[in-house]
Enzyme design. Structure first.
Site, short mmCIF file in Angstrom:
data_model
loop_
_atom_site.label_atom_id
_atom_site.label_comp_id
_atom_site.label_asym_id
_atom_site.label_seq_id
_atom_site.Cartn_x
_atom_site.Cartn_y
_atom_site.Cartn_z
N GLN A 71 -6.94 -12.67 6.86
CA GLN A 71 -7.68 -11.46 6.47
C GLN A 71 -8.26 -11.70 5.08
O GLN A 71 -7.52 -11.89 4.12
CB GLN A 71 -6.73 -10.25 6.46
CG GLN A 71 -7.44 -8.95 6.20
CD GLN A 71 -6.49 -7.76 6.09
OE1 GLN A 71 -6.39 -7.15 5.04
NE2 GLN A 71 -5.79 -7.45 7.16
N SER A 77 -3.35 -13.63 4.44
CA SER A 77 -4.47 -12.89 3.88
C SER A 77 -4.83 -13.50 2.53
O SER A 77 -3.92 -13.92 1.79
CB SER A 77 -4.07 -11.41 3.71
OG SER A 77 -5.16 -10.68 3.19
N ASN A 78 -6.10 -13.56 2.26
CA ASN A 78 -6.59 -14.09 0.98
C ASN A 78 -6.29 -15.58 0.80
O ASN A 78 -6.18 -16.06 -0.33
CB ASN A 78 -6.02 -13.28 -0.19
CG ASN A 78 -6.37 -11.81 -0.08
OD1 ASN A 78 -7.55 -11.46 -0.01
ND2 ASN A 78 -5.36 -10.94 -0.03
N TRP A 115 -11.89 -7.71 5.04
CA TRP A 115 -11.52 -6.51 4.28
C TRP A 115 -12.64 -6.11 3.32
O TRP A 115 -13.49 -6.92 2.99
CB TRP A 115 -10.16 -6.61 3.61
CG TRP A 115 -9.86 -7.65 2.54
CD1 TRP A 115 -9.11 -8.78 2.71
CD2 TRP A 115 -10.17 -7.60 1.13
NE1 TRP A 115 -8.98 -9.45 1.52
CE2 TRP A 115 -9.60 -8.75 0.53
CE3 TRP A 115 -10.87 -6.71 0.32
CZ2 TRP A 115 -9.72 -9.03 -0.84
CZ3 TRP A 115 -11.00 -6.98 -1.05
CH2 TRP A 115 -10.43 -8.13 -1.61
N SER A 116 -12.64 -4.81 2.96
CA SER A 116 -13.76 -4.22 2.21
C SER A 116 -15.10 -4.55 2.86
O SER A 116 -16.06 -4.94 2.18
CB SER A 116 -13.76 -4.64 0.73
OG SER A 116 -12.66 -4.11 0.06
N TYR A 172 0.83 -1.22 0.00
CA TYR A 172 0.00 0.00 0.00
C TYR A 172 0.86 1.27 0.00
O TYR A 172 0.36 2.36 -0.23
CB TYR A 172 -0.91 0.08 1.24
CG TYR A 172 -1.89 -1.05 1.43
CD1 TYR A 172 -2.20 -1.94 0.41
CD2 TYR A 172 -2.52 -1.21 2.66
CE1 TYR A 172 -3.09 -2.98 0.63
CE2 TYR A 172 -3.41 -2.23 2.88
CZ TYR A 172 -3.69 -3.12 1.87
OH TYR A 172 -4.58 -4.14 2.09
#
Ligand SMILES: NC(=O)c1ccc[n+]([C@@H]2O[C@H](COP(=O)([O-])OP(=O)(O)OC[C@H]3O[C@@H](n4cnc5c(N)ncnc54)[C@H](OP(=O)(O)O)[C@@H]3O)[C@@H](O)[C@H]2O)c1
Length: 266
Positions: free
Chosen positions: A169, A147-148, A195-196, A57
Site C-alpha cells: 500500500q 505499506s510504504n 493511499w491518498s 489510526y
C-alpha cells in the site's frame, strides 16, 4: 463491486474506503474518538465492502462496531489493517499482543489483509514478516503485505519469504503516480493499493477537466478510474455522503488509451 484476484487467489475489492479520520472529533487524524460510527455506517450504506484501517489510526474499533451495527455479515467485508511499526519492531510478544488487539477491536477472528505499516531495519522487517507468515499459514490472515515499502525492502522480503508479499500500500495520486514501483510490483505479482488517491485533485489541468466533462464524471472519479484501469486498488476517504459515493460509481465508462497516457504524465 469488482475484485482484484491476489496472487494467492484471494479476492480484494478494487475500491475500498479509508477510515483514518472516521469517528474522530473534527474529522481530524490526531483528535480523540467521538464514540460513534457515523462514517463507517454511511460507507456501508453507500455500498463499500472494503474498509481499510490501521492500529495507529485508532479506528479499528470504529470499523468493528460499524460493521456489527450494519447488520451485514462480517463475511461480506474485506478488512485491511496494519501493524504499527513506526517505532520499529518491539518483539514477537508485542506483535502477538497487537494482533490480538486488532482482532478484538475489529470483532473478528480473521483479517482479510494484514500489512506492516512502515519499513524498519532489515532484521526487524524479517522478524515481523515471519509473524505475518505464521498467521497467514494458520488462516487468521487471508493475505499479507506491507505499506510504504520501496523496491529494495520488497526484494529483502522476496529473498527470504516462504510466503511472498501479496500487496504493497503506497502513496499514489496526481503528481506522484509511482510508475516504476508499480511496474516492480507487477513483475512480482504484488498488488498495489494507492493511499491518498485524491491528493492534488483540487487544481486540475484543463486536459483533466475536459476528460471529466466528456464522461460527465468528477475529477475524483477520473483519477480513480485511471488507477483501476492500470490495476491499482484505491482507498479514498470522505466524510460526506455524496463525495463518498462517487468512487463506487466509476465502473460505467472507460478511459481511452490516449487519455490514460495523458493522465499518466500529470
Ligand atoms: N499506508 C499509509 O501510510 C497511509 C497514509 C495515509 C493515508 N492512508 C489511508 O488512505 C486513506 C485515504 O487517504 P487520505 O484520506 O489521506 O486522502 P484521500 O482519500 O486521497 O483524500 C481525502 C480528502 O479528499 C476529499 N474527498 C473525498 N472524496 C472526494 C470527492 N469525491 N471529491 C472531492 N474531494 C473528495 C475529502 O474531503 P471530505 O471528507 O470533505 O469529502 C478529504 O479531504 C486514508 O483514510 C488512510 O486510511 C494510508
Amino acid at each position: 463491486m469488482f475484485d482484484k484476484i491476489l496472487v494467492n487467489n484471494y479476492e480484494m475489492p478494487i475500491v475500498g474506503s479509508g477510515t483514518n479520520t472516521f469517528g474522530k472529533v473534527g474529522n481530524t487524524y490526531t483528535n480523540p474518538l467521538r464514540g460513534d460510527t457515523k462514517e463507517v455506517v454511511m460507507a456501508i450504506q453507500n455500498g463499500y465492502r472494503h474498509l481499510e484501517t490501521a492500529q495507529s489510526y485508532r479506528t479499528e474499533g470504529v470499523v468493528g462496531k460499524g460493521i456489527a451495527k450494519s447488520g451485514t455479515p462480517r463475511s461480506e467485508f474485506f478488512i485491511t489493517t496494519k501493524l504499527a511499526t513506526r517505532n520499529g519492531y518491539q518483539g514477537d510478544d508485542w506483535a502477538h499482543a497487537e494482533i490480538q488487539k486488532s482482532l478484538k477491536s475489529l470483532q473478528t477472528d480473521y483479517i482479510d489483509q494484514f500489512l506492516i505499516h512502515h519499513p524498519m531495519t532489515d532484521d526487524e522487517i524479517l522478524a515481523a514478516w515471519k509473524i505475518l507468515e505464521d498467521y497467514y499459514k494458520k488462516g487468521v490472515f487471508k493475505s499479507i503485505g506491507v505499506s510504504n515499502f520501496k523496491e529494495d525492502q520488497l526484494k529483502l522480503i522476496l529473498d527470504h519469504a516462504t510466503v511472498p508479499p501479496h500487496a504493497n500500500q503506497i502513496e499514489s495520486h496526481l503528481g506522484k503516480w509511482q510508475h516504476d514501483l508499480i511496474a516492480f510490483h507487477n513483475t512480482h505479482n504484488i498488488a498495489t493499493t494507492a493511499w491518498s488517491p485524491l491528493k492534488n485533485i483540487d487544481q486540475p489541468s484543463k486536459q483533466l477537466s475536459a476528460i471529466a466533462e466528456k464522461y460527465g464524471k468528477t475529477i475524483a472519479q477520473i483519477v480513480l478510474r485511471y488507477q483501476i484501469q492500470r490495476g491499482v486498488i484505491v482507498i479514498p476517504k470522505s466524510h460526506n455522503k455524496d463525495r463518498q459515493a462517487q468512487p463506487l460509481n466509476i465502473f460505467d465508462f472507460q478511459l481511452t488509451e490516449e487519455e490514460t497516457t495523458q493522465i499518466s504524465k500529470m
